[in-house]
Design a protein around this motif. Sequence first.
Motif: not given
Length: 86
Positions: A61-62, A55-58, A52-53
């Motif tokens: 996104a970032i 996915g946010f640090g891809s 899950f984390a």
Amino acid sequence: MNERSFLLYCGSANCQDGKIERVSLAPIESYVRRNLRFNFIIGMLDGGFFGFALGFGSFLAIIPLFVRQLTDSALLIGLIPAIHNF
């Protein structure tokens, strides 16, 4: 000997002359079996949260958010996924 065991070479200062002794696996197996369900659940949760984390640090996104702070060019922001896949 009926119960499972393994040989342990003891070469530390606490042992006498590097003696080889037979150690029973029963206490170790009972400890592992007693904590197996907890360890499995925590391991699965850890893997799920890690995915899950990620996915946010891809890159999708970032990095575009970071580039948006540097420039307002939609072309440069839109090129980031294309460059990453290249």
